[in-house]
Design an enzyme around this catalytic site. Structure first.
Site, mmCIF file in Angstrom:
data_model
loop_
_atom_site.group_PDB
_atom_site.id
_atom_site.type_symbol
_atom_site.label_atom_id
_atom_site.label_comp_id
_atom_site.label_asym_id
_atom_site.label_seq_id
_atom_site.Cartn_x
_atom_site.Cartn_y
_atom_site.Cartn_z
ATOM 1 N N HIS A 10 -3.530 7.289 2.646
ATOM 2 C CA HIS A 10 -3.694 5.790 2.040
ATOM 3 C C HIS A 10 -4.933 5.580 2.891
ATOM 4 O O HIS A 10 -5.195 5.807 3.962
ATOM 5 C CB HIS A 10 -2.659 4.830 2.648
ATOM 6 C CG HIS A 10 -3.227 3.577 2.316
ATOM 7 N ND1 HIS A 10 -3.570 3.084 1.103
ATOM 8 C CD2 HIS A 10 -3.219 2.369 3.163
ATOM 9 C CE1 HIS A 10 -4.059 1.748 0.987
ATOM 10 N NE2 HIS A 10 -3.710 1.404 2.167
ATOM 11 N N CYS A 43 1.065 -1.173 0.171
ATOM 12 C CA CYS A 43 0.072 -0.054 -0.058
ATOM 13 C C CYS A 43 0.589 1.244 -0.048
ATOM 14 O O CYS A 43 0.413 2.361 -0.218
ATOM 15 C CB CYS A 43 -0.832 -0.132 0.988
ATOM 16 S SG CYS A 43 -1.901 -1.438 1.306
ATOM 17 N N ASN A 99 -10.297 0.280 0.403
ATOM 18 C CA ASN A 99 -8.917 0.280 0.236
ATOM 19 C C ASN A 99 -8.486 -0.254 -0.946
ATOM 20 O O ASN A 99 -8.620 -1.535 -1.407
ATOM 21 C CB ASN A 99 -8.365 -0.568 1.455
ATOM 22 C CG ASN A 99 -6.833 -0.769 1.555
ATOM 23 O OD1 ASN A 99 -6.154 -0.503 0.595
ATOM 24 N ND2 ASN A 99 -6.136 -1.138 2.633
#
Ligand code: COA
Length: 312
Positions: A237, A112, A267
């Site tokens: 994020h 990520c 996500n």
């Protein structure tokens, strides 16, 4: 040499998967997902659309918005943990599709935080005078490595792509400071297993993230001698609204100064930050001269943050 973002683009698949639909698939509720994560729905790519297709769509828009022609791209960096195949890379696939005939191409793997690693790698090549334009893409088709019977993970993730074109910008603009980091000892908390599924110890990842995201956000501001309130816009994020708010609160900024695409996209790992950035540019949330902080964390464990003075 000042290096900044000349243009942005993103792509999301059409298919929406709602929390209500997930209630039919695993033992969960819309209420649990909303309150624990902030996610309401996510996008899922169809069988025919792979990561390279989404990366191509996002990159094409970024090139158009940057007004940079494909021939002028010197390097393509694609951050992803879900490439179509380990090789050839997604970067090589889009090099062909976009006809970036003069570009070198490779994928970057930092989960990520991958887009942050790609962004800073690209910046370094331009800052040293080696290259003039670098295309950086974050893309994930997480749906293909999601265990759809595991309620701990399947409610969290979605598919999509975001892209930026990096190049020289005027004095005072562009990437001003950054921080990248890794801690391999935490790799056991978030990984892909032998069945190719995402395995996560949510509590451990949460603890790491609520510490690291605020810290890294503050570090990049401290390096510049700015105060927390000086930040105009935060793009964290998009993993969990509670983790995102921890970073925002540490920077002392209000909710309207933070990108929150998590509600509708969940996500998207490497793609979350560039997707949120591109949307924020399109909706006018980011303005010329704004001090923008991007910050991410992920499996590895990895993390990264940058402070950017927006504009060319
Ligand atoms: N629906 C209902 N219950 C669920 C669930 C779901 N989708 N997923 C997990 N649960 C259960 C757990 O089994 C646990 O049950 P138990 O107490 O009987 O064991 C309970 O909910 C509470 O778990 P807990 O871990 O305390 O919840 P939480 O408030 O910490 O939220 C996460 C869980 C996953 C949302 C949170 O830990 C998180 O966001 N972690 C970070 C994840 C992340 O960022 N991953 C990506 C990194 S890039």
């Amino acid at each position: 040499m000042n290096v900044g973002i000349l243009g942005t683009g993103h792509y999301v698949p059409e298919k929406v998967l709602t929390n209500k639909e997930l209630e039919q698939m695993v033992d969960t509720t819309d209420e649990w997902i909303r309150t624990r994560t902030g996610i309401e729905e996510r996008r899922i790519a169809s069988e025919e659309i792979d990561s390279s297709d989404m990366a191509y769509f996002a990159a094409k828009t970024a090139l158009e918005n940057a007004q940079v022609s494909a021939n002028d791209i010197d390097l393509i960096l694609v951050a992803t943990v879900t490439p179509d195949t380990p090789f050839p890379s997604v970067a090589c696939k889009i090099q062909e599709k976009l006809q970036c005939t003069n570009a070198a191409a490779m994928d970057v793997s930092a989960a990520c935080a991958g887009f942050m690693y790609g962004l800073i790698t690209g910046q370094q090549f331009i800052q040293t005078g080696t290259y003039q334009h670098v295309l950086v893409v974050g893309v994930e088709k997480l749906s293909k490595i999601t265990d759809w019977s595991d309620r701990n993970t399947c409610v969290l993730f979605g598919d999509g792509a975001g892209a930026v074109v990096l190049g020289e910008v005027s004095d005072g603009k562009g990437i001003l400071s950054f921080e990248l980091g890794a801690d391999g000892s935490g790799g056991k908390h978030l990984y892909q297993d032998e069945n190719d599924h995402i395995i996560m110890n949510g509590r451990e990842v949460f603890k790491f993230a609520v510490r690291q995201m605020p810290e890294s956000s503050v570090h990049v501001i401290d390096k510049l001698g700015y105060n927390k309130g000086d930040v105009d816009y935060l793009i964290p994020h998009q993993a969990n609204i509670r983790i995102m708010n921890a970073a925002r609160e540490r920077l002392g900024i209000s909710e309207d100064k933070m990108a929150t695409t998590i509600k509708k996209y969940g996500n998207n790992s490497s793609a979350s930050i560039p997707m949120a950035l591109s949307e924020s540019v399109n909706t006018g949330k980011i303005k010329d001269d704004d001090l923008v902080v991007l910050v991410g964390f992920g499996g590895g464990l990895t993390w990264g943050a940058v402070a950017i003075r927006w504009g060319k």
